[in-house]
Design an enzyme around this catalytic site. Structure first.
Site, PDB file in Angstrom:
ATOM      1  N   SER A 201     -20.924  18.445  31.513  1.00  0.00           N
ATOM      2  CA  SER A 201     -22.116  19.206  31.869  1.00  0.00           C
ATOM      3  C   SER A 201     -23.363  18.349  31.765  1.00  0.00           C
ATOM      4  CB  SER A 201     -22.278  20.400  30.929  1.00  0.00           C
ATOM      5  OG  SER A 201     -21.336  21.391  31.190  1.00  0.00           O
ATOM      6  N   GLY A 202     -24.248  18.517  32.744  1.00  0.00           N
ATOM      7  CA  GLY A 202     -25.530  17.807  32.721  1.00  0.00           C
ATOM      8  C   GLY A 202     -25.480  16.435  33.328  1.00  0.00           C
TER       9      GLY A 202
END
Length: 245
Positions: A201-202
């Site tokens: 994520s990210g």
């Protein structure tokens, strides 16, 4: 009616892919050490996210990665105290004001982190270019995603892994995610068995040298859903400008 099962990458403890698709970074491989010098490892308490260094002072990541974050730059093996690594705290957090989660689907899932000290730019720590304003990534564009998330069979990795994914049209992707909007990019498909993973994520979706997307969430099978960075350029630029020392 066919039900679709969603997970937000990072936030759920585990997830399962359908059919013969492997768990984790599907079709992934270990990246050449320090070949992606813009990658940032974000320690968020006992879990982790990825991020992109877009200026020496600013990291771009997903809003759902919010927490007590330490940014580690110049890393390949995050369990090893490599001499190349720069561990920097976060001075300020800037979550998009319209970020919200609806039925486990995050909208406007974008956050900027201002580092407490500027990163030292060198061979293994470098910035990545933002996309052109309002530019949409054409369908079938080949892109790359990398991270320190889970790999096959639920195993974690200390080394940076990467995989290639192909952008899917929003029309096709709405078959899986009816709520898909123009702030999202859909990439990866079942036939090529490539996708991002929990813990990625990210991290950046990189297409032709630009950070076009941010790993946001996924299904129980590819494709994965990414924040479309070009839609948020005004917010990114205004946030950085108004928070410079």
């Amino acid at each position: 009616m066919k039900q679709h099962h969603f997970f937000v990458l990072l936030l759920l403890p585990q997830f399962t892919y359908a059919g013969n698709i492997h768990h984790g970074i599907i079709g992934g491989r270990e990246a050449k050490p320090h070949s992606r010098p813009y990658m940032v490892y974000l320690k968020v308490g006992k879990v982790n996210c990825g991020g992109s260094l877009i200026t020496p002072s600013w990291v771009l990541t997903a809003a759902h990665c919010y927490g007590d974050i330490t940014a580690i730059l110049g890393a390949h093996n995050v369990s090893d105290q490599e001499v190349s690594q720069q561990a920097i705290g976060i001075k300020s957090y800037h979550v998009h004001p319209e970020y919200y989660d609806k039925q486990h689907i995050p909208f406007n899932d974008i956050m900027l982190l201002k580092l407490s000290t500027k990163a030292t730019i060198n061979r293994v720590v470098q910035t990545i270019r933002l996309p052109r304003r309002r530019m949409d990534v054409p369908t079938n564009t080949r892109c790359n995603v990398a991270g320190w998330g889970f790999i096959e069979n639920g195993m974690t990795t200390d080394n940076l892994f990467e995989t290639n994914v192909t952008v899917v049209s929003r029309k096709s992707c709405r078959h899986y995610v009816p709520q898909l909007d123009d702030g999202m990019i859909c990439a990866g498909n079942v036939s090529e068995e490539s996708d991002a993973s929990q813990g990625d994520s990210g991290g950046p979706l990189v297409c032709n040298g630009y950070v076009e997307g941010i790993v946001s969430f996924g299904l129980d099978h590819p494709p994965g859903i990414y924040v479309r960075v070009s839609k948020y350029l005004n917010w990114i630029e205004n946030t950085i400008y108004s928070n410079e020392d």
